[in-house]
Scaffold this motif. Structure first.
Motif, PDB file in Angstrom:
ATOM      1  N   ALA A  62     129.103 -26.846  37.886  1.00  0.00           N
ATOM      2  CA  ALA A  62     130.508 -27.244  37.995  1.00  0.00           C
ATOM      3  C   ALA A  62     131.250 -26.126  38.712  1.00  0.00           C
ATOM      4  CB  ALA A  62     131.111 -27.469  36.619  1.00  0.00           C
ATOM      5  N   HIS A  63     132.387 -26.454  39.278  1.00  0.00           N
ATOM      6  CA  HIS A  63     133.214 -25.434  39.911  1.00  0.00           C
ATOM      7  C   HIS A  63     134.670 -25.811  39.771  1.00  0.00           C
ATOM      8  CE1 HIS A  63     133.414 -28.295  43.225  1.00  0.00           C
ATOM      9  NE2 HIS A  63     132.104 -28.326  43.202  1.00  0.00           N
ATOM     10  N   ALA A  64     135.519 -24.800  39.873  1.00  0.00           N
ATOM     11  CA  ALA A  64     136.961 -25.001  39.787  1.00  0.00           C
ATOM     12  C   ALA A  64     137.485 -25.508  41.122  1.00  0.00           C
ATOM     13  CB  ALA A  64     137.639 -23.680  39.428  1.00  0.00           C
ATOM     14  N   ASP A  65     138.706 -26.031  41.119  1.00  0.00           N
ATOM     15  CA  ASP A  65     139.354 -26.397  42.372  1.00  0.00           C
ATOM     16  C   ASP A  65     139.668 -25.133  43.170  1.00  0.00           C
ATOM     17  OD1 ASP A  65     139.281 -29.054  41.720  1.00  0.00           O
ATOM     18  OD2 ASP A  65     141.425 -29.244  41.314  1.00  0.00           O
ATOM     19  N   LEU A  66     139.639 -25.264  44.487  1.00  0.00           N
ATOM     20  CA  LEU A  66     140.028 -24.181  45.376  1.00  0.00           C
ATOM     21  C   LEU A  66     141.551 -24.104  45.366  1.00  0.00           C
ATOM     22  CD1 LEU A  66     139.248 -22.119  47.586  1.00  0.00           C
ATOM     23  CD2 LEU A  66     139.468 -23.998  49.226  1.00  0.00           C
ATOM     24  N   VAL A  67     142.093 -22.911  45.136  1.00  0.00           N
ATOM     25  CA  VAL A  67     143.543 -22.720  45.071  1.00  0.00           C
ATOM     26  C   VAL A  67     143.956 -21.775  46.195  1.00  0.00           C
ATOM     27  CG1 VAL A  67     145.496 -21.961  43.671  1.00  0.00           C
ATOM     28  CG2 VAL A  67     143.524 -23.060  42.575  1.00  0.00           C
TER      29      VAL A  67
END
Length: 153
Positions: A62-67
């Motif tokens: 899983a990965h976080a959204d790019l901000v």
């Protein structure tokens, strides 16, 4: 134009440390980038008769959204893509983020985010500027990311 390096005078994004490209075209510059994260989720499994521990098995990544934060764009197509997605027409595009070596420096590192689309946009406090449209924050969901090979250029 994406293949030719800009000079500091003709690149509107040179004052930002991160150059953003969408489908091969330079569209914006940002001061901060976060969310470049991978995490292997785990699944716990309790085996009957084994009372001293629980098995932990690998699950999915899983990965976080790019901000992207504190940026600027003069590209109308970038803004139109954001508006299209926010109105329900989700179009996925490949997004490249290149780290500049300090203020107006050479590109030294980069990442490609495949099949990305914006999930949140927040505008800045309104301040008079002739440079383009300022962006406080934009978040992008994506399917996978990788380091760009061949950098620095």
């Amino acid at each position: 134009m994406a293949d030719q390096p800009y000079t500091a005078d003709d690149n509107p994004y040179s004052q930002y440390n991160f150059e953003v490209q969408v489908d091969g075209e330079s569209v914006a510059g940002f001061a901060e980038v976060s969310g470049i994260t991978m995490q292997l989720e785990t699944v716990t499994y309790r085996e009957g008769g084994v009372n001293d521990h629980v098995h932990t098995l690998p699950g999915t990544f899983a990965h976080a959204d790019l901000v992207l934060q504190r940026g600027m764009t003069t590209d109308v197509g970038f803004w139109e893509w954001i508006q299209d997605v926010m109105s329900g027409n989700v179009t996925r595009k490949n997004v490249v983020v290149k780290l500049q070596n300090g203020f107006k420096g050479d590109r030294v590192w980069g990442w490609e985010f495949k099949r990305a689309y914006p999930t949140m946009w927040r505008g800045p406090d309104l301040v008079s500027t002739n440079q383009g449209m300022a962006i406080e924050t934009i978040e992008l969901a994506y399917e996978q990311f990788s380091r760009i090979s061949g950098l620095p250029e």
